[in-house]
Design an enzyme around this catalytic site. Structure first.
Site, short mmCIF file in Angstrom:
data_model
loop_
_atom_site.label_atom_id
_atom_site.label_comp_id
_atom_site.label_asym_id
_atom_site.label_seq_id
_atom_site.Cartn_x
_atom_site.Cartn_y
_atom_site.Cartn_z
N ASP A 178 -16.48 -3.38 104.26
CA ASP A 178 -15.63 -4.56 104.49
C ASP A 178 -14.36 -4.16 105.24
O ASP A 178 -14.10 -2.99 105.48
CB ASP A 178 -15.31 -5.27 103.16
CG ASP A 178 -14.53 -4.37 102.20
OD1 ASP A 178 -14.82 -3.17 102.15
OD2 ASP A 178 -13.62 -4.87 101.51
N HIS A 508 -24.49 -0.70 105.15
CA HIS A 508 -23.73 -1.95 104.97
C HIS A 508 -22.30 -1.65 105.46
O HIS A 508 -21.44 -1.23 104.69
CB HIS A 508 -23.74 -2.32 103.48
CG HIS A 508 -23.05 -3.61 103.18
ND1 HIS A 508 -23.68 -4.83 103.25
CD2 HIS A 508 -21.77 -3.89 102.81
CE1 HIS A 508 -22.83 -5.79 102.92
NE2 HIS A 508 -21.66 -5.24 102.65
N GLU A 562 -23.90 1.05 101.25
CA GLU A 562 -22.59 0.85 101.87
C GLU A 562 -21.95 2.20 102.14
O GLU A 562 -22.42 3.24 101.64
CB GLU A 562 -21.69 -0.01 100.95
CG GLU A 562 -20.41 -0.43 101.65
CD GLU A 562 -19.67 -1.58 100.94
OE1 GLU A 562 -20.16 -2.11 99.94
OE2 GLU A 562 -18.57 -1.94 101.44
O1 9MR Z 1 -16.97 1.65 94.53
C1 9MR Z 1 -16.95 0.46 93.77
C2 9MR Z 1 -17.96 0.58 92.66
O2 9MR Z 1 -17.59 1.61 91.76
C3 9MR Z 1 -18.09 -0.74 91.91
O3 9MR Z 1 -19.15 -0.65 90.98
C4 9MR Z 1 -18.38 -1.86 92.92
C5 9MR Z 1 -18.52 -3.24 92.27
O4 9MR Z 1 -17.33 -3.63 91.72
O5 9MR Z 1 -17.34 -1.92 93.90
C6 9MR Z 1 -17.23 -0.75 94.65
O6 9MR Z 1 -16.16 -0.88 95.55
C7 9MR Z 1 -16.29 -1.80 96.62
C8 9MR Z 1 -14.96 -2.54 96.71
O7 9MR Z 1 -14.79 -3.36 95.58
C9 9MR Z 1 -14.84 -3.37 97.98
N1 9MR Z 1 -15.12 -2.61 99.15
C10 9MR Z 1 -16.44 -1.97 99.10
C11 9MR Z 1 -16.49 -1.02 97.93
C12 9MR Z 1 -17.78 -0.20 97.95
O8 9MR Z 1 -18.90 -0.96 97.60
#
Ligand code: 9MR
Length: 584
Positions: A178, A508, A562
């Site tokens: 993102d 992603h 991602e």
């Molecule tokens: O790295 C994060 C992971 O530990 C969590 O389980 C997940 C769901 O809350 O979110 C991941 O972080 C994301 C962040 O919130 C927004 N940008 C992308 C990140 C990687 O997926």
């Protein structure tokens, strides 16, 4: 009716989902000339003989039997572990089990290019800046997200900054796939990379990755981290020292180029975790950057900001980031990543350790020196930075050696022992591993972002254990962590974009997806196998529910495919350190 076009699309989609069809799972980037060299082959029973031939001459340089067979604890699949460590001459070879073949690379320094690319990835991830062809080649792009008109969200008001106030908060890195920017994850990423810097200073002073700052006198790693820290500095409210949790659009942008994004961006809600992580990062940076004349005065400013943020956290020790509560109370609602954390004891610990080291003011660590037996080491992650505090404290206590401080020796040995004990647990799982690696053997090895947090994280702990004990077994095990990450795993993927013969093509990642270039931006580590499959409503079916095979190389798979700065930070810290081990 199936047209030629849909048939073709189906073929592409299937190939994107498929695991590596080659049953010989190998570190695709390469093995060190004098390292252990094994492959894991998916096959039932014993094959009588395996051969390794020189690719150029076709001559057989090694033949032999499998070292052992193993059964996957997840899928029950049979694997043969074949060991050709006896071959030590750099070059390219072909390994055969009589049915399949696999290319093997042996090199005196297998990880230098990977180390450079993993750091260069941060340049490609920069926000609000032209990404120049001189440094990025075909991945050059115009600047987007200038963040010169960021709005104070109603959740973040303070004296002098009512809701709707416009501030500037430019630069830094996009967080992940993102386009938002988050303090907690930024701080963790920088903290970990600075730890690796501290352990490998000479190496990083030599490492040139061709970024705009490469010509100055500061190591490229430090220059790159500074880009994000300068952005972080704009996230502190000057009126009270509090730090906004994130800079974000209300909703994730779609998969478009940065210059095609037009949603208003906001800074939202201050939080204790953001303030403490910010304080730790700035205090750490003060200590490291002061050594470089061109950044001395910057470093002094950073330390002042660290102290103010820490003071804010002391006065606001339990302000957690709770997006659903925020959305109930304020508009517009925000739906982007949370990095929420309801326990900030570890963030306090890390900030205290860093502030102590920066100022040498014992009052920051007085309680640690008394209550040290309550602190438990764990593999660091964005949500639990205790491990970062350990890495710093060990460094700090080293610096105090010889001084008359109560419990100094005991605290140091208690902390050190915990790291080494953790590494020893990894060695136990290595013994029977079906991938001849300390990774991929326990349920905790899989999950959202496991390639960064678990795999590289374990590698880093093993490298610390090696540095603390000088016992070569930890370094050897760390190399087997790299083997796993780079292809000797259940999926057969080398998990870093642009590296190896079979690596993710559809991460992603909005930058990769929107640039019109088939290959993704190189040097990025994807999250990895995640049995949680939290994205399954949005993706094609996962190829398997086995934890080690719950991975999908499709753009929609935010839970397994991602990329993110914290995972790449782990890659940089791990692979740089490993690369340096070959120069000694
Ligand atoms: O790295 C994060 C992971 O530990 C969590 O389980 C997940 C769901 O809350 O979110 C991941 O972080 C994301 C962040 O919130 C927004 N940008 C992308 C990140 C990687 O997926």
């Amino acid at each position: 009716m199936k047209t030629k076009f849909t048939t073709l699309m189906f073929a592409i989609a299937t190939s994107a989902l498929a695991q590596n069809q080659n049953p010989i799972r190998v570190n695709q980037v390469g093995y060190g000339s004098h390292d252990s060299k094994t492959v894991a082959i998916e096959e039932a029973g014993w094959v009588k003989q395996y051969t390794l031939k020189s690719e150029a001459s076709g001559k057989t340089v090694w033949k032999g039997k499998a070292l052992r067979t193993a059964t996957s604890p997840w899928s029950g699949k049979q694997r043969a572990i074949v060991d050709f460590s006896a071959v030590t001459t750099p070059g390219t070879y072909i390994l055969s089990n009589g049915k399949a073949t696999q290319r093997i690379i042996i090199s005196d320094s297998p990880y230098t290019e990977l180390s450079k690319a993993s750091l260069k990835a941060f340049y490609l991830q920069r926000s609000g800046e032209v990404i120049d062809a001189e440094y990025a080649g075909e991945y050059a792009r115009p600047a987007g997200h200038m963040d010169d008109k960021v709005m104070i969200h109603p959740s973040a008001v303070s004296e002098g900054r009512p809701a709707g106030t416009i501030i500037k908060s430019p630069g830094g890195w996009y967080d992940a796939g993102d386009y938002n920017k988050y303090i907690v994850n930024s701080a963790f990423s920088i903290g970990l990379m600075l730890d690796s810097y501290a352990m490998n200073e000479g190496y990083y002073k030599r490492l040139n990755v061709n970024i705009p700052e490469s010509k100055n006198n500061t190591p490229d790693l430090l220059d790159e981290l500074l880009v994000n820290m300068r952005w972080m500095q704009t996230m502190q409210d000057p009126s009270d020292g509090g730090v906004y949790h994130k800079l974000t659009t209300p909703n994730f942008e779609s998969f478009v180029k940065p210059t095609d994004c037009h949603q208003q961006r906001y800074v939202v809600a201050k939080s204790t975790a953001a303030a403490l992580d910010f304080a730790a990062t700035m205090a750490k940076a003060y200590r490291i950057y002061s050594a470089f004349p061109e950044y001395k005065s910057w470093a002094e400013g950073a330390l002042e900001q660290a102290k103010k943020a820490y003071a804010w956290a002391q006065n606001n020790p339990r302000v957690y980031y709770r997006q659903e509560v925020m959305n109930r109370d304020f508009d517009p609602d925000v739906q982007t990543g949370t990095y929420g954390d309801n326990n900030v004891q570890d963030e306090f610990l890390w900030a205290k350790a860093e502030l102590f080291l920066a100022t040498r003011d014992m009052s920051y660590v007085q309680d640690i020196m008394t209550n040290y037996s309550d602190i438990r080491f764990s593999n660091p992650s964005w949500g639990n930075v205790t491990g970062l505090a350990f890495y710093t404290l060990i460094d700090a206590l080293q610096a105090l050696e010889g001084q008359d401080i109560a419990h100094l020796g005991t605290v140091k040995s208690v902390l050190t022992k915990q790291i080494v004990d953790t590494a020893d647990k990894y060695l136990v799982t290595l013994a029977g591993s079906c991938f001849d690696s300390p990774c991929g053997n326990t349920p905790g090895d899989f999950g959202w972002g496991c390639n960064g947090e678990q795999v590289c994280g374990k590698g880093i702990i093993l490298l610390y254990a090696h540095s603390l004990t000088k016992d070569a077994k930890y370094l050897e095990a760390a190399k087997k962590v790299a083997d796993y990450l780079l292809g000797r795993n259940a999926t057969g993927y080398c998990f870093v974009t642009g590296f190896g013969t079979f690596s993710p093509m559809h991460p992603h990642h909005r930058l990769s997806e929107s640039d019109g270039i088939a290959a993704p931006l190189p040097g990025f580590l994807v999250g990895g196998p995640n049995p949680g499959q939290q994205d399954k409503a949005d993706t094609p079916k996962y190829p398997s529910n086995y934890p080690d095979e719950s991975y999908l190389d499709v753009m929609q798979s935010y839970a397994s495919n991602e990329i993110a700065i914290n995972w790449n930070a782990s890659l940089v810290a791990f692979i740089g350190w490993l690369d340096n081990s070959y120069s000694k």
